[in-house]
Design a protein around this motif. Structure first.
Motif, PDB file in Angstrom:
ATOM      1  N   GLY A 158       0.659  18.591   8.769  1.00  0.00           N
ATOM      2  CA  GLY A 158      -0.198  17.555   8.191  1.00  0.00           C
ATOM      3  C   GLY A 158      -1.449  17.319   9.024  1.00  0.00           C
ATOM      4  O   GLY A 158      -2.553  17.202   8.476  1.00  0.00           O
ATOM      5  N   ALA A 159      -1.282  17.268  10.340  1.00  0.00           N
ATOM      6  CA  ALA A 159      -2.435  17.046  11.213  1.00  0.00           C
ATOM      7  C   ALA A 159      -3.378  18.248  11.207  1.00  0.00           C
ATOM      8  O   ALA A 159      -4.598  18.097  11.223  1.00  0.00           O
ATOM      9  N   MET A 160      -2.815  19.446  11.153  1.00  0.00           N
ATOM     10  CA  MET A 160      -3.653  20.637  11.125  1.00  0.00           C
ATOM     11  C   MET A 160      -4.535  20.670   9.874  1.00  0.00           C
ATOM     12  O   MET A 160      -5.684  21.129   9.912  1.00  0.00           O
ATOM     13  N   LEU A 161      -4.017  20.117   8.776  1.00  0.00           N
ATOM     14  CA  LEU A 161      -4.733  20.154   7.499  1.00  0.00           C
ATOM     15  C   LEU A 161      -5.395  18.829   7.142  1.00  0.00           C
ATOM     16  O   LEU A 161      -5.874  18.659   6.016  1.00  0.00           O
ATOM     17  N   HIS A 198       0.830  13.033   2.603  1.00  0.00           N
ATOM     18  CA  HIS A 198       0.565  11.599   2.756  1.00  0.00           C
ATOM     19  C   HIS A 198      -0.149  11.307   4.077  1.00  0.00           C
ATOM     20  O   HIS A 198      -0.951  10.365   4.155  1.00  0.00           O
ATOM     21  N   MET A 199       0.118  12.098   5.108  1.00  0.00           N
ATOM     22  CA  MET A 199      -0.652  11.977   6.351  1.00  0.00           C
ATOM     23  C   MET A 199      -2.125  12.216   6.085  1.00  0.00           C
ATOM     24  O   MET A 199      -2.994  11.484   6.573  1.00  0.00           O
ATOM     25  N   VAL A 200      -2.400  13.260   5.341  1.00  0.00           N
ATOM     26  CA  VAL A 200      -3.783  13.600   5.004  1.00  0.00           C
ATOM     27  C   VAL A 200      -4.430  12.461   4.221  1.00  0.00           C
ATOM     28  O   VAL A 200      -5.576  12.074   4.484  1.00  0.00           O
ATOM     29  N   LEU A 201      -3.709  11.907   3.273  1.00  0.00           N
ATOM     30  CA  LEU A 201      -4.236  10.846   2.427  1.00  0.00           C
ATOM     31  C   LEU A 201      -4.554   9.582   3.225  1.00  0.00           C
ATOM     32  O   LEU A 201      -5.547   8.896   2.948  1.00  0.00           O
ATOM     33  N   GLN A 202      -3.752   9.268   4.242  1.00  0.00           N
ATOM     34  CA  GLN A 202      -3.861   7.971   4.907  1.00  0.00           C
ATOM     35  C   GLN A 202      -4.506   8.019   6.294  1.00  0.00           C
ATOM     36  O   GLN A 202      -4.574   6.982   6.959  1.00  0.00           O
ATOM     37  N   HIS A 203      -5.013   9.164   6.741  1.00  0.00           N
ATOM     38  CA  HIS A 203      -5.444   9.230   8.143  1.00  0.00           C
ATOM     39  C   HIS A 203      -6.727   8.447   8.433  1.00  0.00           C
ATOM     40  O   HIS A 203      -7.111   8.317   9.603  1.00  0.00           O
ATOM     41  N   HIS A 204      -7.377   7.894   7.411  1.00  0.00           N
ATOM     42  CA  HIS A 204      -8.518   6.994   7.632  1.00  0.00           C
ATOM     43  C   HIS A 204      -8.208   5.550   7.228  1.00  0.00           C
ATOM     44  O   HIS A 204      -9.112   4.719   7.188  1.00  0.00           O
ATOM     45  N   GLU A 205      -6.964   5.260   6.919  1.00  0.00           N
ATOM     46  CA  GLU A 205      -6.561   3.883   6.640  1.00  0.00           C
ATOM     47  C   GLU A 205      -6.357   3.136   7.961  1.00  0.00           C
ATOM     48  O   GLU A 205      -6.130   3.751   9.008  1.00  0.00           O
ATOM     49  N   MET A 206      -6.440   1.797   7.916  1.00  0.00           N
ATOM     50  CA  MET A 206      -6.328   0.972   9.115  1.00  0.00           C
ATOM     51  C   MET A 206      -5.331  -0.158   8.895  1.00  0.00           C
ATOM     52  O   MET A 206      -5.133  -0.612   7.763  1.00  0.00           O
ATOM     53  N   LEU A 207      -4.734  -0.626   9.991  1.00  0.00           N
ATOM     54  CA  LEU A 207      -3.753  -1.700   9.894  1.00  0.00           C
ATOM     55  C   LEU A 207      -4.310  -2.944   9.211  1.00  0.00           C
ATOM     56  O   LEU A 207      -3.611  -3.649   8.499  1.00  0.00           O
ATOM     57  N   ASN A 208      -5.606  -3.229   9.467  1.00  0.00           N
ATOM     58  CA  ASN A 208      -6.206  -4.454   8.917  1.00  0.00           C
ATOM     59  C   ASN A 208      -6.732  -4.297   7.495  1.00  0.00           C
ATOM     60  O   ASN A 208      -7.358  -5.210   6.957  1.00  0.00           O
ATOM     61  N   PHE A 212     -10.023   3.591   4.408  1.00  0.00           N
ATOM     62  CA  PHE A 212     -10.202   4.207   3.085  1.00  0.00           C
ATOM     63  C   PHE A 212      -9.242   5.380   2.958  1.00  0.00           C
ATOM     64  O   PHE A 212      -8.708   5.844   3.972  1.00  0.00           O
ATOM     65  N   PRO A 213      -8.932   5.852   1.729  1.00  0.00           N
ATOM     66  CA  PRO A 213      -9.612   5.574   0.455  1.00  0.00           C
ATOM     67  C   PRO A 213      -9.106   4.347  -0.309  1.00  0.00           C
ATOM     68  O   PRO A 213      -9.759   3.906  -1.240  1.00  0.00           O
ATOM     69  N   TYR A 214      -7.948   3.768   0.067  1.00  0.00           N
ATOM     70  CA  TYR A 214      -7.364   2.713  -0.747  1.00  0.00           C
ATOM     71  C   TYR A 214      -7.317   1.343  -0.064  1.00  0.00           C
ATOM     72  O   TYR A 214      -6.943   0.359  -0.700  1.00  0.00           O
ATOM     73  N   GLY A 215      -7.665   1.268   1.211  1.00  0.00           N
ATOM     74  CA  GLY A 215      -7.649  -0.009   1.898  1.00  0.00           C
ATOM     75  C   GLY A 215      -6.261  -0.594   2.065  1.00  0.00           C
ATOM     76  O   GLY A 215      -6.097  -1.820   2.101  1.00  0.00           O
ATOM     77  N   ILE A 216      -5.259   0.259   2.177  1.00  0.00           N
ATOM     78  CA  ILE A 216      -3.903  -0.240   2.402  1.00  0.00           C
ATOM     79  C   ILE A 216      -3.788  -0.761   3.830  1.00  0.00           C
ATOM     80  O   ILE A 216      -4.605  -0.434   4.692  1.00  0.00           O
ATOM     81  N   LYS A 217      -2.768  -1.578   4.106  1.00  0.00           N
ATOM     82  CA  LYS A 217      -2.674  -2.190   5.427  1.00  0.00           C
ATOM     83  C   LYS A 217      -1.223  -2.456   5.807  1.00  0.00           C
ATOM     84  O   LYS A 217      -0.317  -2.377   4.976  1.00  0.00           O
ATOM     85  N   GLY A 218      -1.048  -2.796   7.080  1.00  0.00           N
ATOM     86  CA  GLY A 218       0.251  -3.198   7.593  1.00  0.00           C
ATOM     87  C   GLY A 218       1.342  -2.192   7.323  1.00  0.00           C
ATOM     88  O   GLY A 218       1.199  -0.997   7.594  1.00  0.00           O
ATOM     89  N   LYS A 219       2.469  -2.656   6.776  1.00  0.00           N
ATOM     90  CA  LYS A 219       3.644  -1.820   6.556  1.00  0.00           C
ATOM     91  C   LYS A 219       3.430  -0.767   5.476  1.00  0.00           C
ATOM     92  O   LYS A 219       4.230   0.170   5.347  1.00  0.00           O
ATOM     93  N   GLU A 220       2.362  -0.903   4.688  1.00  0.00           N
ATOM     94  CA  GLU A 220       2.068   0.124   3.680  1.00  0.00           C
ATOM     95  C   GLU A 220       1.602   1.429   4.331  1.00  0.00           C
ATOM     96  O   GLU A 220       1.677   2.493   3.715  1.00  0.00           O
ATOM     97  N   LEU A 221       1.120   1.332   5.539  1.00  0.00           N
ATOM     98  CA  LEU A 221       0.564   2.488   6.242  1.00  0.00           C
ATOM     99  C   LEU A 221       1.677   3.233   6.971  1.00  0.00           C
ATOM    100  O   LEU A 221       2.389   2.663   7.794  1.00  0.00           O
ATOM    101  N   ARG A 222       1.831   4.508   6.668  1.00  0.00           N
ATOM    102  CA  ARG A 222       2.889   5.302   7.280  1.00  0.00           C
ATOM    103  C   ARG A 222       2.592   5.538   8.762  1.00  0.00           C
ATOM    104  O   ARG A 222       1.461   5.821   9.143  1.00  0.00           O
ATOM    105  N   GLU A 223       3.653   5.474   9.572  1.00  0.00           N
ATOM    106  CA  GLU A 223       3.488   5.636  11.019  1.00  0.00           C
ATOM    107  C   GLU A 223       2.919   7.004  11.375  1.00  0.00           C
ATOM    108  O   GLU A 223       2.063   7.127  12.269  1.00  0.00           O
ATOM    109  N   ILE A 224       3.365   8.046  10.684  1.00  0.00           N
ATOM    110  CA  ILE A 224       2.856   9.375  11.007  1.00  0.00           C
ATOM    111  C   ILE A 224       1.359   9.481  10.696  1.00  0.00           C
ATOM    112  O   ILE A 224       0.629  10.226  11.364  1.00  0.00           O
ATOM    113  N   ALA A 225       0.886   8.741   9.707  1.00  0.00           N
ATOM    114  CA  ALA A 225      -0.546   8.739   9.408  1.00  0.00           C
ATOM    115  C   ALA A 225      -1.312   8.025  10.520  1.00  0.00           C
ATOM    116  O   ALA A 225      -2.424   8.424  10.876  1.00  0.00           O
TER     117      ALA A 225
END
Length: 337
Positions: A158-161, A198-208, A212-225
């Protein structure tokens, strides 16, 4: 050897470490003597720094960490995949899965693995070198968090891609679009675990929720992301083309984003694998000593062994608890006689 910026190169300097292109081909071979033409060529390629031979530091060598041969093989495999996406819209995943498995095997079997990640990086190879660095850093952090072997394999691929969406043709806004486009591309490959997509999808999401792209936060954000995001932000900060930052500045940068972007426990696991002062770095200590980092302490990477300039005296910071690195120096800050 010692590490210098390309701006500090002089005619007659001898290269102590190969400089490679994005697909692993040599730009400058170890042992070549610099000429004004070669120096100008490196500047045009925006190579930031090189290791050069220096008789006073001839016993300083890079060791440990991920081997250069592995890096070049992984970069070459990723380069082929990127070219396939550009030309046909899809890629063969098996070479990348093999490379990611090799990465995990190396880290799991070599318990003393550390990473010295101040790259000799060119603009044309930035995305490839960055992707491999992020994979290495993410797997190291996950390993420090006691992830099992199969979980590490997911993180490696996931990180490689994570940035493969950037090379998909026709994006209106590559920065904002690449996570979703990369996710859609990867999830079509059933041999790649869906969690990696899902790592690829969420690697620019933030806890707060400010990512982006969806502005998810907190527990919605996967730890591996989050692990991938930390590695991504760190490597971008340290190896940004046109900047001259060292890993200790990258550590300060990611620490400043704790709680807003990342969980503190993940940052702590990540930092344990970073070498703040790479071998060959010129430093000034708080006791006034000026020298070159000679060796990395395998227990505490921030407490290296320093060789004094124009003197054979070495100073191990691990043995002197009140002495610290005060400043990282450029070649212009030191008078080499």
């Amino acid at each position: 050897m010692r590490l210098v910026s390309v701006e500090d190169l002089s005619e007659g300097d001898r290269i102590a470490m190969n400089i490679n292109s994005r697909d692993g081909r040599l730009i400058v071979r170890q042992g070549m003597v610099m000429t004004s033409r070669l120096i100008e060529g490196l500047k045009r390629l925006l190579v930031e720094g090189v290791y050069i031979e220096d008789e006073r530091f001839k016993d300083i060598q890079l060791d440990g960490g991920m081997g250069m041969q592995f890096r070049m093989q992984a970069i070459s495999a990723l380069n082929v995949a990127f070219e396939e996406v550009i030309n046909s819209g899809d890629f063969q995943s098996r070479p990348l899965l093999d490379a990611s498995d090799e990465l995990v095997n190396h880290i799991v079997t070599k318990k003393d693995t550390f990473v010295q990640l101040k790259d000799m990086r060119t603009t044309t190879g930035y995305l490839l070198a960055h992707s491999i660095n992020v994979a290495i850093l993410a797997v190291l952090a996950a390993n420090a968090l006691d992830y099992n072997y199969q979980q590490l394999r997911v993180i490696a691929i996931g990180a490689m891609l994570h940035d493969i969406g950037y090379v998909v043709p026709g994006l209106e806004n590559p920065l904002l679009d690449h996570p979703k486009v990369g996710f859609d591309l990867i999830r079509g490959h059933h041999e790649i675990p869906l969690m990696a997509a899902h790592m690829v999808l969420q690697h620019h999401e933030m806890l707060n929720g400010q990512g982006f792209p969806y502005g998810i936060k907190g527990k919605e954000l996967r730890e591996i992301a989050q692990i991938c995001a930390i590695a991504n932000d760190f490597d971008h900060h340290v190896n940004e083309v046109g900047e001259n930052r060292l890993p200790h500045e990258g550590i300060e940068y990611i620490m400043s984003k704790v709680e807003s972007s990342y969980e503190i426990e993940l940052v702590r696991a990540f930092v344990r694998n970073i070498v703040p002062y790479p071998v060959g770095t010129r430093v000034r200590l708080t006791n006034g000593m000026v020298g070159v980092v000679f060796q990395i302490d395998k227990i505490n990477y921030s407490r290296p062994v320093v060789r004094e300039i124009d003197n054979n005296r070495t100073f191990a910071l691990i043995d002197h608890h009140t002495v610290f690195v005060e400043e990282v120096l450029t070649s212009r800050d030191i008078c080499f006689s």
